[in-house]
Design a protein around this motif. Sequence first.
Motif, PDB file in Angstrom:
ATOM      1  N   ARG A   1      11.030  29.987  26.098  1.00 57.90           N
ATOM      2  CA  ARG A   1      10.822  30.917  24.989  1.00 57.90           C
ATOM      3  C   ARG A   1      11.886  32.016  24.996  1.00 57.90           C
ATOM      4  O   ARG A   1      12.142  32.637  26.028  1.00 57.90           O
ATOM      5  CB  ARG A   1       9.427  31.527  25.115  1.00 57.90           C
ATOM      6  CG  ARG A   1       9.128  32.741  24.236  1.00 57.90           C
ATOM      7  CD  ARG A   1       8.848  32.330  22.813  1.00 57.90           C
ATOM      8  NE  ARG A   1       8.089  33.346  22.105  1.00 57.90           N
ATOM      9  CZ  ARG A   1       8.528  34.024  21.049  1.00 57.90           C
ATOM     10  NH1 ARG A   1       9.764  33.810  20.590  1.00 57.90           N
ATOM     11  NH2 ARG A   1       7.755  34.905  20.443  1.00 57.90           N
ATOM     12  N   THR A   2      12.507  32.250  23.834  1.00 56.57           N
ATOM     13  CA  THR A   2      13.504  33.309  23.708  1.00 56.57           C
ATOM     14  C   THR A   2      12.914  34.477  22.927  1.00 56.57           C
ATOM     15  O   THR A   2      12.222  34.288  21.934  1.00 56.57           O
ATOM     16  CB  THR A   2      14.759  32.801  22.972  1.00 56.57           C
ATOM     17  OG1 THR A   2      15.183  31.571  23.547  1.00 56.57           O
ATOM     18  CG2 THR A   2      15.890  33.810  23.060  1.00 56.57           C
ATOM     19  N   VAL A   3      13.185  35.670  23.377  1.00 58.20           N
ATOM     20  CA  VAL A   3      12.780  36.915  22.710  1.00 58.20           C
ATOM     21  C   VAL A   3      14.053  37.602  22.231  1.00 58.20           C
ATOM     22  O   VAL A   3      15.019  37.726  22.997  1.00 58.20           O
ATOM     23  CB  VAL A   3      12.024  37.821  23.709  1.00 58.20           C
ATOM     24  CG1 VAL A   3      11.762  39.194  23.122  1.00 58.20           C
ATOM     25  CG2 VAL A   3      10.722  37.162  24.161  1.00 58.20           C
ATOM     26  N   ALA A   4      14.143  37.991  20.914  1.00 54.75           N
ATOM     27  CA  ALA A   4      13.064  38.291  19.982  1.00 54.75           C
ATOM     28  C   ALA A   4      13.071  37.312  18.796  1.00 54.75           C
ATOM     29  O   ALA A   4      13.918  36.430  18.707  1.00 54.75           O
ATOM     30  CB  ALA A   4      13.233  39.715  19.459  1.00 54.75           C
ATOM     31  N   ASP A   5      12.125  37.551  17.835  1.00 56.47           N
ATOM     32  CA  ASP A   5      12.007  36.718  16.646  1.00 56.47           C
ATOM     33  C   ASP A   5      12.558  37.390  15.395  1.00 56.47           C
ATOM     34  O   ASP A   5      13.196  36.734  14.570  1.00 56.47           O
ATOM     35  CB  ASP A   5      10.534  36.359  16.409  1.00 56.47           C
ATOM     36  CG  ASP A   5       9.924  35.631  17.586  1.00 56.47           C
ATOM     37  OD1 ASP A   5      10.596  34.736  18.145  1.00 56.47           O
ATOM     38  OD2 ASP A   5       8.780  35.955  17.974  1.00 56.47           O
ATOM     39  N   VAL A   6      12.277  38.665  15.204  1.00 55.75           N
ATOM     40  CA  VAL A   6      12.762  39.466  14.078  1.00 55.75           C
ATOM     41  C   VAL A   6      13.122  40.842  14.616  1.00 55.75           C
ATOM     42  O   VAL A   6      12.946  41.120  15.805  1.00 55.75           O
ATOM     43  CB  VAL A   6      11.703  39.595  12.951  1.00 55.75           C
ATOM     44  CG1 VAL A   6      11.379  38.245  12.337  1.00 55.75           C
ATOM     45  CG2 VAL A   6      10.442  40.271  13.485  1.00 55.75           C
ATOM     46  N   ALA A   7      13.593  41.728  13.747  1.00 56.29           N
ATOM     47  CA  ALA A   7      13.943  43.079  14.199  1.00 56.29           C
ATOM     48  C   ALA A   7      13.782  44.058  13.047  1.00 56.29           C
ATOM     49  O   ALA A   7      13.618  43.679  11.882  1.00 56.29           O
ATOM     50  CB  ALA A   7      15.374  43.117  14.735  1.00 56.29           C
TER      51      ALA A   7
ATOM     52  N   ALA B   1       7.016  27.791  27.869  1.00 59.74           N
ATOM     53  CA  ALA B   1       7.748  26.632  27.356  1.00 59.74           C
ATOM     54  C   ALA B   1       8.399  26.945  26.016  1.00 59.74           C
ATOM     55  O   ALA B   1       7.920  27.790  25.254  1.00 59.74           O
ATOM     56  CB  ALA B   1       6.795  25.450  27.214  1.00 59.74           C
ATOM     57  N   LYS B   2       9.469  26.247  25.736  1.00 58.19           N
ATOM     58  CA  LYS B   2      10.183  26.435  24.467  1.00 58.19           C
ATOM     59  C   LYS B   2       9.290  25.984  23.316  1.00 58.19           C
ATOM     60  O   LYS B   2       8.886  24.827  23.258  1.00 58.19           O
ATOM     61  CB  LYS B   2      11.470  25.610  24.477  1.00 58.19           C
ATOM     62  CG  LYS B   2      12.432  25.941  23.352  1.00 58.19           C
ATOM     63  CD  LYS B   2      13.105  27.235  23.641  1.00 58.19           C
ATOM     64  CE  LYS B   2      14.274  27.512  22.717  1.00 58.19           C
ATOM     65  NZ  LYS B   2      14.854  28.848  23.012  1.00 58.19           N
ATOM     66  N   PRO B   3       8.968  26.869  22.376  1.00 59.09           N
ATOM     67  CA  PRO B   3       8.181  26.437  21.214  1.00 59.09           C
ATOM     68  C   PRO B   3       8.993  25.469  20.346  1.00 59.09           C
ATOM     69  O   PRO B   3      10.222  25.582  20.267  1.00 59.09           O
ATOM     70  CB  PRO B   3       7.905  27.742  20.454  1.00 59.09           C
ATOM     71  CG  PRO B   3       8.200  28.835  21.434  1.00 59.09           C
ATOM     72  CD  PRO B   3       9.258  28.307  22.339  1.00 59.09           C
ATOM     73  N   SER B   4       8.331  24.551  19.710  1.00 56.40           N
ATOM     74  CA  SER B   4       9.024  23.543  18.894  1.00 56.40           C
ATOM     75  C   SER B   4       9.778  24.164  17.738  1.00 56.40           C
ATOM     76  O   SER B   4      10.767  23.607  17.259  1.00 56.40           O
ATOM     77  CB  SER B   4       8.007  22.527  18.360  1.00 56.40           C
ATOM     78  OG  SER B   4       7.037  23.176  17.534  1.00 56.40           O
ATOM     79  N   TRP B   5       9.341  25.332  17.290  1.00 55.40           N
ATOM     80  CA  TRP B   5       9.965  25.975  16.138  1.00 55.40           C
ATOM     81  C   TRP B   5      11.155  26.840  16.512  1.00 55.40           C
ATOM     82  O   TRP B   5      11.818  27.409  15.647  1.00 55.40           O
ATOM     83  CB  TRP B   5       8.935  26.824  15.379  1.00 55.40           C
ATOM     84  CG  TRP B   5       7.918  27.504  16.242  1.00 55.40           C
ATOM     85  CD1 TRP B   5       6.670  27.058  16.552  1.00 55.40           C
ATOM     86  CD2 TRP B   5       8.059  28.760  16.929  1.00 55.40           C
ATOM     87  NE1 TRP B   5       6.018  27.960  17.383  1.00 55.40           N
ATOM     88  CE2 TRP B   5       6.840  29.010  17.628  1.00 55.40           C
ATOM     89  CE3 TRP B   5       9.080  29.703  17.012  1.00 55.40           C
ATOM     90  CZ2 TRP B   5       6.624  30.146  18.391  1.00 55.40           C
ATOM     91  CZ3 TRP B   5       8.870  30.844  17.782  1.00 55.40           C
ATOM     92  CH2 TRP B   5       7.664  31.051  18.461  1.00 55.40           C
TER      93      TRP B   5
END
Length: 378
Positions: free
Chosen positions: A276-282, A263-267
């Motif tokens: 959920r989308t990947v990625a968060d940082v790189a 599920a899509k996280p609220s943040w």
Amino acid sequence: MYRTLIGVLSAALVVAFAPAATASPAPRAACPERPGVARCLTTYTPGAVRALADGPAGWGADDLASAYRLPSDAGPDTVVGISIAYDAPNLEADLAAYRAQYGLPPCTTANGCFRKVNQQGLAAPLPEADFGWAMESTLDVSMVSAACPSCRLLVVEGNSPGFADLAETEDTAVRSGATVVSNSYGARESGASLALASHYRHPGVTVVASSGDAGFTAASYPAVLATTIAVGGTSLARDPSSARGWTESAWLYGGSGCSAYIAKPSWQKDTHCGKRTVADVAAAAEDIAIHYADAGGWLPANGTSASAPFIAGLIARSGHVPAPSDVYAKASSFTDITAGSNDPAGAGKKCGGDYLCVAGPGYDAPTGVGVPNSLSGF
């Protein structure tokens, strides 16, 4: 006449099909993909290996410290767990060569900085050795060292790259004192792998995972888990004309994807992926220098299996234990990456030029909220 013609044609065929004298060997996956298990996310070029006397090829610890403006003090002695499959028999020696090359303090079993255990947390018996996974282990400990020279390293070796064995290494790392755990492996998300998601959720512990090395595709597990900070990859280059002195773009093969399950996280506020989308940082994932004796010496390695342990080391060095939501709350503290694509088929064709596979201002899937600017984002 006939024999002469045959000779001419034969010579032409030899020229046409002979490899070019200047052609470079193609990058090779350290861990070829196998169904039903995870694979390490490292590629390397066999012909690029250099002897110790010739020095490293690729970005070293000093380059990464400069590019990401790391502080001059060594930092705390946080325990970083490295979840991995199989044994790397020469890991401590390869780590010693890397740290000596870049002036980092020794990290050994004798001084308590380095520890290697099996998936139950015991010093013996260790699993069987594997060339590709051992290269991955070497890259992991090198990148944590580059990011946090004072951190202690706990390498937990699974009996296999099966999902259950790797999940147990995760629990063992936490039970053995790690407050940050790095995972440089992945597999296409599935019901079988997601059934073990709870092993990547521990209160007071940050779990970091590589986003994958296949470009824009199905989301990679365990990076796709909402409890995990998913780390994408960039290509790093010097840029003397800029104030930073460096420039970065999305690495062509860095993983990104839209989950089919989580599920899509609220943040997470991006709008073209309903889950959920990947990625968060790189961070840098191309041409990373490591010393790996089993391959002959120094060689450049590639993969989000480099950027993930580097981010894990930075988190450990920060002294904090961020959750994925904290990265988004501090998005302005990262350096935004606005160039490049992770679509090997052509700039953005696979995603229609969308942020899911093309870097741009603000959040994008290949590079997340951006790359570190010192430790401020953690």
